[in-house]
Scaffold this motif. Structure first.
Motif, PDB file in Angstrom:
ATOM      1  N   GLU A 239       4.442  -2.323   8.089  1.00 53.71           N
ATOM      2  CA  GLU A 239       5.283  -1.131   8.032  1.00 53.71           C
ATOM      3  C   GLU A 239       4.491   0.170   8.118  1.00 53.71           C
ATOM      4  OE1 GLU A 239       8.902  -2.755   5.152  1.00 53.71           O
ATOM      5  OE2 GLU A 239       7.007  -2.069   4.260  1.00 53.71           O
ATOM      6  N   VAL A 240       3.175   0.094   7.959  1.00 56.37           N
ATOM      7  CA  VAL A 240       2.353   1.300   7.836  1.00 56.37           C
ATOM      8  C   VAL A 240       2.310   2.122   9.120  1.00 56.37           C
ATOM      9  CG1 VAL A 240      -0.037   2.093   7.523  1.00 56.37           C
ATOM     10  CG2 VAL A 240       0.994   0.489   5.894  1.00 56.37           C
ATOM     11  N   PRO A 241       2.065   1.537  10.312  1.00 59.04           N
ATOM     12  CA  PRO A 241       1.984   2.378  11.521  1.00 59.04           C
ATOM     13  C   PRO A 241       3.237   3.223  11.741  1.00 59.04           C
ATOM     14  CG  PRO A 241       1.090   0.204  11.966  1.00 59.04           C
ATOM     15  CD  PRO A 241       1.738   0.125  10.626  1.00 59.04           C
ATOM     16  N   ALA A 242       4.397   2.629  11.568  1.00 57.68           N
ATOM     17  CA  ALA A 242       5.632   3.385  11.782  1.00 57.68           C
ATOM     18  C   ALA A 242       5.774   4.500  10.750  1.00 57.68           C
ATOM     19  CB  ALA A 242       6.838   2.437  11.709  1.00 57.68           C
ATOM     20  N   ALA A 243       5.368   4.214   9.513  1.00 54.37           N
ATOM     21  CA  ALA A 243       5.439   5.243   8.473  1.00 54.37           C
ATOM     22  C   ALA A 243       4.523   6.412   8.817  1.00 54.37           C
ATOM     23  CB  ALA A 243       5.063   4.644   7.122  1.00 54.37           C
ATOM     24  N   PHE A 244       3.335   6.128   9.336  1.00 57.59           N
ATOM     25  CA  PHE A 244       2.403   7.197   9.715  1.00 57.59           C
ATOM     26  C   PHE A 244       3.008   8.076  10.802  1.00 57.59           C
ATOM     27  CE2 PHE A 244      -0.986   9.220  11.972  1.00 57.59           C
ATOM     28  CZ  PHE A 244      -1.959   9.492  11.031  1.00 57.59           C
ATOM     29  N   ARG A 245       3.604   7.450  11.824  1.00 54.48           N
ATOM     30  CA  ARG A 245       4.193   8.232  12.924  1.00 54.48           C
ATOM     31  C   ARG A 245       5.358   9.077  12.426  1.00 54.48           C
ATOM     32  NH1 ARG A 245       3.839   2.986  15.345  1.00 54.48           N
ATOM     33  NH2 ARG A 245       1.955   2.830  16.653  1.00 54.48           N
ATOM     34  N   ASP A 246       6.168   8.507  11.534  1.00 54.20           N
ATOM     35  CA  ASP A 246       7.301   9.255  11.008  1.00 54.20           C
ATOM     36  C   ASP A 246       6.831  10.490  10.232  1.00 54.20           C
ATOM     37  OD1 ASP A 246      10.196   9.513  10.311  1.00 54.20           O
ATOM     38  OD2 ASP A 246       9.399   9.224   8.288  1.00 54.20           O
ATOM     39  N   MET A 247       5.763  10.345   9.436  1.00 53.72           N
ATOM     40  CA  MET A 247       5.206  11.499   8.704  1.00 53.72           C
ATOM     41  C   MET A 247       4.736  12.570   9.669  1.00 53.72           C
ATOM     42  SD  MET A 247       2.905   9.997   5.604  1.00 53.72           S
ATOM     43  CE  MET A 247       3.598   8.991   4.322  1.00 53.72           C
ATOM     44  N   GLY A 248       4.035  12.144  10.699  1.00 54.00           N
ATOM     45  CA  GLY A 248       3.541  13.116  11.670  1.00 54.00           C
ATOM     46  C   GLY A 248       4.660  13.891  12.316  1.00 54.00           C
ATOM     47  N   GLY A 249       5.774  13.197  12.609  1.00 53.68           N
ATOM     48  CA  GLY A 249       6.902  13.894  13.197  1.00 53.68           C
ATOM     49  C   GLY A 249       7.543  14.873  12.243  1.00 53.68           C
TER      50      GLY A 249
ATOM     51  N   VAL B  73       0.838  -1.198   0.000  1.00 56.68           N
ATOM     52  CA  VAL B  73       0.000   0.000   0.000  1.00 56.68           C
ATOM     53  C   VAL B  73       0.873   1.248   0.000  1.00 56.68           C
ATOM     54  CG1 VAL B  73      -1.876  -1.166   1.237  1.00 56.68           C
ATOM     55  CG2 VAL B  73      -0.118   0.100   2.527  1.00 56.68           C
ATOM     56  N   ALA B  74       0.212   2.373  -0.204  1.00 54.45           N
ATOM     57  CA  ALA B  74       0.840   3.688  -0.094  1.00 54.45           C
ATOM     58  C   ALA B  74       0.186   4.428   1.059  1.00 54.45           C
ATOM     59  CB  ALA B  74       0.672   4.473  -1.380  1.00 54.45           C
ATOM     60  N   VAL B  75       0.973   5.238   1.749  1.00 57.10           N
ATOM     61  CA  VAL B  75       0.463   6.114   2.802  1.00 57.10           C
ATOM     62  C   VAL B  75       0.789   7.548   2.393  1.00 57.10           C
ATOM     63  CG1 VAL B  75       0.548   6.750   5.242  1.00 57.10           C
ATOM     64  CG2 VAL B  75       0.811   4.350   4.563  1.00 57.10           C
ATOM     65  N   LYS B  76      -0.257   8.409   2.398  1.00 57.31           N
ATOM     66  CA  LYS B  76      -0.085   9.792   1.955  1.00 57.31           C
ATOM     67  C   LYS B  76      -0.679  10.735   2.985  1.00 57.31           C
ATOM     68  CE  LYS B  76      -0.468   8.411  -2.894  1.00 57.31           C
ATOM     69  NZ  LYS B  76      -1.210   8.590  -4.165  1.00 57.31           N
ATOM     70  N   ALA B  77       0.117  11.705   3.370  1.00 57.89           N
ATOM     71  CA  ALA B  77      -0.339  12.678   4.355  1.00 57.89           C
ATOM     72  C   ALA B  77      -1.378  13.606   3.740  1.00 57.89           C
ATOM     73  CB  ALA B  77       0.841  13.495   4.872  1.00 57.89           C
ATOM     74  N   LEU B  78      -2.275  14.119   4.585  1.00 57.00           N
ATOM     75  CA  LEU B  78      -3.284  15.088   4.182  1.00 57.00           C
ATOM     76  C   LEU B  78      -3.071  16.396   4.917  1.00 57.00           C
ATOM     77  CD1 LEU B  78      -6.562  12.943   4.173  1.00 57.00           C
ATOM     78  CD2 LEU B  78      -5.120  13.551   2.222  1.00 57.00           C
ATOM     79  N   GLY B  79      -3.446  17.471   4.256  1.00 57.25           N
ATOM     80  CA  GLY B  79      -3.366  18.791   4.866  1.00 57.25           C
ATOM     81  C   GLY B  79      -3.624  19.845   3.814  1.00 57.25           C
ATOM     82  N   PRO B  80      -4.353  20.902   4.146  1.00 58.79           N
ATOM     83  CA  PRO B  80      -4.718  21.905   3.137  1.00 58.79           C
ATOM     84  C   PRO B  80      -3.524  22.617   2.520  1.00 58.79           C
ATOM     85  CG  PRO B  80      -5.260  22.671   5.349  1.00 58.79           C
ATOM     86  CD  PRO B  80      -4.895  21.216   5.477  1.00 58.79           C
TER      87      PRO B  80
END
Length: 891
Positions: free
Chosen positions: A737-747, A711-718
């Protein structure tokens, strides 16, 4: 409630159409009281005394489940139409009434068209109406609207059911009605039987005096009435204090009084039955906000009183047809009759245009200075010239578009039979806007003009000089059937310049066949160049020109000819011009389809002799100008040879359902992003990637597990436009691998990140961009091109104006530098190009149907052999949506 609009009746007169108001009760009573017995019976299916309660009901409307529209002419209401439905029901009943004196002027069809536009926006799909089978006028209204219809007859009454969805048939019917009405309205302005000059001064040099003298000196075929309250005669003609005092009917009033006096003149003309106005007076919109308001008031007053208006702040009008002979301008140069219609938005340019036309010996059929274009615009003039047997070529100098959508529809049709050449000023002010998306950055206003002209076959010239150059070719020579050019001259340098100019503008200068070269070698002196360009050297005689032109015209190896003459000591320019004319006149069969242009360096006097040909040969000072004019004509020839496109009916598109969806979806500072934006696309049948919105690492992991595979994980924001540059995109992840990728994006992104989406990985393919941005003048501008992270760097996109035809979509997808990637490149498989074209068409329809969608940016759109798929999208929703495509009205 719909805003008031000015409309054009079938007889060419005007009126105001608006929603009914509670203050209209007395006017409605007068309308019904004046109806004949037969009209009342037809309206109510029998005798029906109108009660005060009926009148009150007619004026109380909610605008959603019921609407009543009225048409006002002067102080009176002359027509009314209404629909009523049960709340939320897709069917509404309609009824009409038209004053006896105004029946047969198309008011019923106009009202039906406007009711249908408003009803569709509130989910109404059908209109039903009961009428007598003998009511031919009402049945004609339903037939002429072009909507699909069904009839059920019970005894003397027929129930008509209309499907009010937009359709090509309804659009075509509206075009035909509009065309007839516009032509009749322009007849009043350009073929008047009588003219009043209001403000005709006795002072020589004043605008009113010189304009009057031009009318008389030009031998206008009807009476001319000077209007001057302070004089009994002007220029030896009896003068009148006002238009109302003129004892005979006046078709056209030319107004030259100061701006402050114009409103009273308009009122006087309207009450006196004048057919149309040309307002030369300045001091209106060009003078600022106050002048703009005065201009709007004058235009509304003219329309309410039934008159169309050219100007204000215009230079006047000309109709050179000997049956009219109207020179209602104050120019010193009188245009000669010809086959070219010219409209200029610039009044100050008018004098120069007429002078240049006279200098070039270019005859005009008519000339109109549009001035501020408060009413009559280029669209009206194109429609007039389309049916004018005296006009073969149409020229426009434009500073703005009144209604680009109407221009697109009209010009696309007319260009198939008569060429349109236009200068659109304002290139330097376009620039690129500070944009919030790739699409907006790539769709500049000047690109919109280029797109509009490209779609409609309009030939764009960069300067007025070029406008005249192209018009001379099109007015006198056939349109080239191809791009192969033969160049003939008596000096090497100018021939090389011509060849370079041809190549630079998309023309070809092919080497001639060995057989033709052999024939040329036998005709010309030793040392002559015979491959193309043909350099006959300085010793070439007039007879040499004649023989070479005869050979090339008959040879079938070129599609156009450029003849260059550089004056030597031994050959006369006039003799060479006569030889060119002889060759052109002697051409027969296919040779007659080859355009010939000339560049006589330093021999301007030859122009007159070249114009003596049966098809006058345009003469230019320099070969580069000749090549450019020929290239513009050849491009028009290519457009003519292309099949006309169609606006396709696309199943699975429901604007009302999508509008409800948009209203229910959450936005981020006005933007729909991620799964929400993709859902809007999917509602119009656009294929999108499987996408799940998530708010934290845990929900992201669950979504990835449900989707399965990588899958792909893509951040959202205006504010996240270039997400990949900021670390906001991770591809090819396993669910673990997805949960860690999400946290890394948030950081990394902090507060700029407002959730994310998890998507099933799209298949390998070619990345594209597709989108639209709503221009305040042009409406939706569609953009398609190379996508991905380097979209703006590559800048390989095509812009078009909605609505798109299938031909437009084909050109957008297949007509770019990188289109070769779609066909299979270096071993990669070819993608589904037809699917890409349909995606673009559906995106165009979405933009056209929902004006509240201000911008959409789909990037990337992955093109694969199995079809395209939109992977990422952002859609900006406007809180105040402009009106979408609606019923026809003036400006």
């Amino acid at each position: 409630m719909p805003a008031p609009v000015d409309v054009l009746l079938a007889d060419g007169s005007t009126a105001e159409l608006r929603a009914v108001d509670t203050a209209d009760i007395d006017a409605l009573r007068r309308l019904f009281d004046a109806l004949s017995h037969d009209s009342l019976v037809m309206r109510f299916l029998g005798p029906h005394p109108l009660t005060p309660e009926d009148l009150t009901r007619m004026t109380v409307r909610d605008g959603r489940d019921s609407l009543a529209l009225v048409v006002q002419r002067g102080d009176a209401l002359v027509a009314m139409a209404e629909y009523i439905r049960e709340p939320g029901h897709p069917e509404a009943e309609v009824a009409f009434v038209v004053a006896d004196d105004f029946q047969g002027r198309g008011l019923g069809t106009l009202l039906l068209e406007h009711l249908a536009v408003h009803a569709r926006r509130h989910g109404i799909r059908r209109f039903v109406a009961d009428t007598f089978a003998t009511n031919s006028r009402m049945l004609g209204v339903f037939r002429d609207a072009g909507f699909a219809r069904q009839y059920e007859r019970a005894s003397e009454v027929v129930r008509v059911a209309l499907d009010i969805a937009p359709s090509p048939e309804a659009e075509a019917a509206a075009d035909q009605r509009d065309g007839r009405a516009v032509r009749r309205s322009m007849e009043r302005l350009l073929r008047p039987r009588s003219i009043a000059v209001v403000g005709a001064s006795r002072r020589r040099g004043s605008i009113g005096h010189e304009l009057l003298r031009n009318l008389v000196a030009g031998a206008f075929t009807g009476p001319v009435y000077p209007v001057n309250p302070s004089a009994t005669s002007v220029a030896s003609l009896p003068a009148w204090p006002d238009v109302a005092s003129i004892p005979q009917p006046v078709d056209l009033a030319v107004v030259t009084v100061p701006a402050v006096a114009v409103p009273a003149v308009v009122e006087d003309c309207g009450r006196s039955g004048v057919g149309g106005l040309v307002v030369v007076s300045a001091g209106f919109a060009e003078a600022g906000d106050e002048g703009r308001q005065a201009q709007e008031a004058v235009t509304r007053a003219a329309h309410r009183l039934g008159m169309r208006l050219i100007g204000p702040n215009c230079f006047g009008v000309v109709n050179a047809d000997p049956a009219v002979s109207m020179n209602a301008t104050f120019a010193p140069d009188v245009p000669r009759p010809g086959r070219v219609g010219f409209a200029s938005q610039s009044g100050g340019l008018g004098i120069a245009i007429l002078a240049e036309a006279a200098n070039r010996q270019l005859g005009l059929s008519s000339f109109v200075s549009m001035g501020n274009k408060a009413d009559v615009s280029g669209n009206d003039l194109l429609t007039w010239w389309e049916s004018d047997s005296s006009t073969d070529v149409m020229l426009l100098y434009l500073e703005s578009f009144g209604n680009p959508r109407n221009f697109s529809r009209i010009a696309r049709r007319i260009s198939r039979t008569k060429p349109i050449v236009a200068v659109k000023s304002g290139r330097s002010g376009a620039g690129r806007r500070a944009a919030s998306s790739h699409t907006a950055a790539l769709a500049s206003p000047d690109r919109a003009v280029d797109a509009l002209f490209e779609q409609t076959g309009v030939i764009r010239a960069d300067t007025v000089e070029e406008l005249f150059d192209v018009s001379e070719v099109l007015a006198h020579q056939p349109v080239p059937h191809g791009v192969r050019v033969g160049i003939v001259g008596n000096a090497g340098g100018p021939g090389v310049l011509a060849a370079d100019a041809c190549a630079g503008h998309g023309l070809q200068v092919p080497e001639l066949s060995p057989a033709t070269q052999q024939q040329l070698r036998a005709l010309l002196a030793p040392g002559a160049g015979i491959r193309n360009p043909i350099d006959m050297v300085a010793a070439a005689t007039a007879e040499s020109y004649r023989q070479v032109l005869d050979l090339l015209l008959a040879g079938g190896e070129v599609d156009a000819l450029v003849v260059i003459f550089t004056p030597p000591l031994i050959t006369s320019a006039d003799d060479v011009a006569d030889a060119v004319v002889a060759a052109v006149d002697a051409a027969t069969g296919p040779a007659c389809e080859i355009p010939v242009v000339a560049a006589f360096l330093g021999a301007a006097s030859a122009r007159t002799r070249l114009h003596r040909a049966c098809r006058p040969v345009p003469a230019f000072t320099y070969p580069e100008s000749a090549a450019l004019a020929l290239a513009r004509a050849a491009r028009y020839g290519r457009w003519l040879a292309s099949p006309p496109g169609q606006v396709r009916d696309l199943p699975g598109t429901d604007p009302n359902a999508t509008r409800r969806l948009v209203g229910e979806l959450p936005r981020r500072q006005g933007w729909l992003t991620g799964a929400e934006a993709l859902a809007v696309l999917a509602s119009y049948g656009i294929p999108v990637a499987d996408t799940v919105p998530v708010t934290d690492a845990e929900s992201a992991g669950r979504a990835a597990a449900e989707l399965g595979g990588r899958v792909a994980v893509k951040a959202l924001g205006p504010t996240l436009v270039h997400k990949s540059d900021l670390g906001g995109v991770r591809l090819g992840l396993t669910p673990d691998e997805v949960p860690a990728a999400f946290r890394d994006m948030g950081g990394r992104l902090g507060d700029a990140m407002d959730g994310a989406v998890v998507q099933r990985m799209a298949p390998e393919g070619v990345e594209n961009l597709a989108g639209f941005v709503r221009d305040p003048s042009f409406g939706p501008l569609l953009v398609f091109g190379a996508g991905g992270t380097a979209v703006e760097l590559l800048d390989d996109t095509v812009t078009r104006v909605a609505p798109l035809t299938d031909g437009d979509a084909r050109a957008m997808v297949r007509g770019r530098r990188t289109s070769v990637l779609l066909e299979g490149y270096r071993g990669t498989p070819a993608v589904d190009i037809d699917g890409l074209e349909e995606l673009v068409l559906r995106l165009s329809k979405l933009a056209d149907d929902l004006p509240e969608l201000a911008e959409a940016d789909c990037n990337p759109v992955i093109a694969t052999p199995d079809g395209p798929i939109v992977v990422d999208c952002r859609i900006r929703v406007s809180d105040v949506a402009p009106e979408g495509p609606g019923a026809r009205h003036l400006q």
